[in-house]
Write a protein that holds these residues in place. Structure first.
Motif, PDB file in Angstrom:
ATOM      1  N   GLY A 108      10.723   6.440 -42.843  1.00 45.10           N
ATOM      2  CA  GLY A 108       9.508   6.953 -43.528  1.00 45.10           C
ATOM      3  C   GLY A 108       9.620   6.549 -44.870  1.00 45.10           C
ATOM      4  O   GLY A 108       8.459   6.135 -45.591  1.00 45.10           O
ATOM      5  N   ILE A 109      10.673   7.193 -46.007  1.00 45.17           N
ATOM      6  CA  ILE A 109      10.746   6.783 -47.167  1.00 45.17           C
ATOM      7  C   ILE A 109      10.641   5.351 -47.403  1.00 45.17           C
ATOM      8  O   ILE A 109      10.051   4.932 -48.499  1.00 45.17           O
ATOM      9  CB  ILE A 109      12.102   7.598 -47.802  1.00 45.17           C
ATOM     10  CG1 ILE A 109      11.888   9.065 -47.563  1.00 45.17           C
ATOM     11  CG2 ILE A 109      12.081   7.156 -49.233  1.00 45.17           C
ATOM     12  CD1 ILE A 109      13.060   9.624 -47.887  1.00 45.17           C
ATOM     13  N   LEU A 110      11.366   4.483 -46.798  1.00 44.22           N
ATOM     14  CA  LEU A 110      11.854   3.037 -47.000  1.00 44.22           C
ATOM     15  C   LEU A 110       9.982   2.397 -46.578  1.00 44.22           C
ATOM     16  O   LEU A 110       9.752   1.384 -47.623  1.00 44.22           O
ATOM     17  CB  LEU A 110      12.653   2.450 -46.324  1.00 44.22           C
ATOM     18  CG  LEU A 110      13.118   1.070 -46.638  1.00 44.22           C
ATOM     19  CD1 LEU A 110      13.503   1.137 -48.107  1.00 44.22           C
ATOM     20  CD2 LEU A 110      14.288   0.667 -45.868  1.00 44.22           C
ATOM     21  N   ARG A 143      -0.345  13.681 -47.830  1.00 44.87           N
ATOM     22  CA  ARG A 143      -0.587  12.082 -47.490  1.00 44.87           C
ATOM     23  C   ARG A 143       0.552  11.315 -47.111  1.00 44.87           C
ATOM     24  O   ARG A 143       0.848  10.221 -46.525  1.00 44.87           O
ATOM     25  CB  ARG A 143      -1.360  11.549 -48.682  1.00 44.87           C
ATOM     26  CG  ARG A 143      -2.913  11.909 -48.724  1.00 44.87           C
ATOM     27  CD  ARG A 143      -3.499  11.307 -49.928  1.00 44.87           C
ATOM     28  NE  ARG A 143      -4.981  12.001 -50.273  1.00 44.87           N
ATOM     29  CZ  ARG A 143      -5.917  11.571 -49.617  1.00 44.87           C
ATOM     30  NH1 ARG A 143      -6.018  10.554 -48.636  1.00 44.87           N
ATOM     31  NH2 ARG A 143      -7.342  12.063 -49.692  1.00 44.87           N
ATOM     32  N   LEU A 144       1.797  11.687 -47.657  1.00 44.76           N
ATOM     33  CA  LEU A 144       2.881  11.097 -47.402  1.00 44.76           C
ATOM     34  C   LEU A 144       3.275  11.517 -45.977  1.00 44.76           C
ATOM     35  O   LEU A 144       3.947  10.474 -45.404  1.00 44.76           O
ATOM     36  CB  LEU A 144       3.913  11.848 -48.394  1.00 44.76           C
ATOM     37  CG  LEU A 144       3.991  11.629 -49.940  1.00 44.76           C
ATOM     38  CD1 LEU A 144       5.158  12.445 -50.579  1.00 44.76           C
ATOM     39  CD2 LEU A 144       4.331  10.245 -50.105  1.00 44.76           C
ATOM     40  N   VAL A 145       2.903  12.184 -45.360  1.00 43.26           N
ATOM     41  CA  VAL A 145       3.156  12.642 -43.953  1.00 43.26           C
ATOM     42  C   VAL A 145       1.931  11.948 -42.975  1.00 43.26           C
ATOM     43  O   VAL A 145       2.049  11.409 -41.996  1.00 43.26           O
ATOM     44  CB  VAL A 145       3.384  14.251 -43.601  1.00 43.26           C
ATOM     45  CG1 VAL A 145       3.571  14.284 -42.171  1.00 43.26           C
ATOM     46  CG2 VAL A 145       4.450  14.667 -44.498  1.00 43.26           C
ATOM     47  N   THR A 146       0.828  12.425 -43.407  1.00 41.57           N
ATOM     48  CA  THR A 146      -0.665  12.164 -42.509  1.00 41.57           C
ATOM     49  C   THR A 146      -0.772  10.733 -42.364  1.00 41.57           C
ATOM     50  O   THR A 146      -1.287  10.316 -41.232  1.00 41.57           O
ATOM     51  CB  THR A 146      -1.803  12.952 -43.067  1.00 41.57           C
ATOM     52  OG1 THR A 146      -2.009  12.447 -44.350  1.00 41.57           O
ATOM     53  CG2 THR A 146      -1.724  14.377 -43.306  1.00 41.57           C
ATOM     54  N   ASN A 147      -0.307   9.974 -43.299  1.00 40.89           N
ATOM     55  CA  ASN A 147      -0.604   8.521 -43.091  1.00 40.89           C
ATOM     56  C   ASN A 147       0.256   7.853 -41.810  1.00 40.89           C
ATOM     57  O   ASN A 147       0.091   6.792 -41.304  1.00 40.89           O
ATOM     58  CB  ASN A 147      -0.286   7.586 -44.300  1.00 40.89           C
ATOM     59  CG  ASN A 147       1.151   7.141 -44.445  1.00 40.89           C
ATOM     60  OD1 ASN A 147       1.677   6.192 -44.197  1.00 40.89           O
ATOM     61  ND2 ASN A 147       1.833   8.265 -45.291  1.00 40.89           N
ATOM     62  N   PHE A 148       1.354   8.707 -41.590  1.00 41.43           N
ATOM     63  CA  PHE A 148       2.036   8.332 -40.320  1.00 41.43           C
ATOM     64  C   PHE A 148       1.500   8.870 -38.956  1.00 41.43           C
ATOM     65  O   PHE A 148       2.190   8.628 -37.767  1.00 41.43           O
ATOM     66  CB  PHE A 148       3.666   8.583 -40.507  1.00 41.43           C
ATOM     67  CG  PHE A 148       4.252   7.977 -41.249  1.00 41.43           C
ATOM     68  CD1 PHE A 148       4.992   6.607 -41.205  1.00 41.43           C
ATOM     69  CD2 PHE A 148       4.495   8.454 -42.705  1.00 41.43           C
ATOM     70  CE1 PHE A 148       5.578   5.988 -42.025  1.00 41.43           C
ATOM     71  CE2 PHE A 148       5.223   7.753 -43.552  1.00 41.43           C
ATOM     72  CZ  PHE A 148       5.773   6.656 -43.277  1.00 41.43           C
TER      73      PHE A 148
END
Length: 231
Positions: free
Chosen positions: A105-107, A56-61
């Motif tokens: 992405g992290i920020l 989900r940390l990736v797919t939300n982008f």
């Protein structure tokens, strides 16, 4: 034949732009075909850290909503401005470009958690547009044939258009803010008296993604001249 030409053209696009655009299109297609649900993609800290659904940390982008004008509008901006950055100020610096994605992405994830934002792809687009616009201040932009203005006004025009489409401007503001932080740390602060670069791309990314630099002191051996065969 048309598809072959389109595929050949797409393969000429720089690597990061090609990969991110393809991932966004494939994710949306999977949702459209009901192979995936948006509920499997959105950012949810509880599911990420308690259920270990780290994707989900990736797919939300990657998900920009169902197929429609808003989706195609975002894909146009992703493809255009991501490509211009990669072919322009990041030319030959793939590792630095990927690191910008990671930093942003992290920020955005941290700030999006505070603002209860579930999909951050639009914020990433706003960041890309902002960084490009600040690095191309003299370029004049024609906005869908309606307005012509200098590049630094583009992120704000994009935010206004997003508002007309019924989207929340909070996501755009997040992307602009993160884009400004990156631009300040990378382009402004290092050039100030006493300033220095604070965003240093990890060496493992450079090793994986960038071509090795040639040693300027290296002198190749002279080619041997053909001579008579020795008995």
């Amino acid at each position: 034949m048309a598809w072959e030409g389109l595929a050949a053209e797409f393969l000429q696009v720089p690597t990061v732009t090609r990969a991110y655009t393809a991932a966004c299109i494939l994710t949306t297609a999977a949702v459209q075909l009901e192979l995936l649900s948006p509920f499997q993609l959105y950012f949810n800290p509880h599911l990420v850290f308690r259920k270990f659904q780290v994707w989900r940390l990736v797919t939300n982008f990657l998900f920009f909503g169902p197929l429609g004008f808003s989706f195609f509008f975002n894909m146009l901006f992703v493809f255009r401005y991501c490509r211009m950055l990669e072919e322009g100020s990041f030319r030959g610096r793939t590792a630095d470009f990927v690191f910008m994605f990671l930093f942003g992405g992290i920020l955005m994830t941290l700030l999006g958690f505070l603002g209860s934002l579930f999909f951050l792809g639009q914020a990433l687009v706003a960041m890309l547009v902002y960084v490009w616009s600040r690095r191309s201040p003299q370029v004049r932009v024609n906005f869908f044939g309606l307005l012509t203005f200098q590049a630094p006004f583009l992120p704000w025009a994009l935010m206004g258009f997003s508002l007309l489409l019924g989207n929340s401007i909070l996501v755009d503001l997040l992307g602009i803010a993160v884009g400004h932080i990156y631009y300040f740390l990378e382009d402004v602060f290092p050039n100030q008296p006493g300033g220095k670069r604070l965003l240093l791309t990890p060496s493992f990314l450079k090793l994986l993604l960038d071509a090795p630099e040639e040693d300027p002191n290296y002198l190749p051996l002279p080619e041997e001249q053909p001579g008579p065969l020795q008995q």
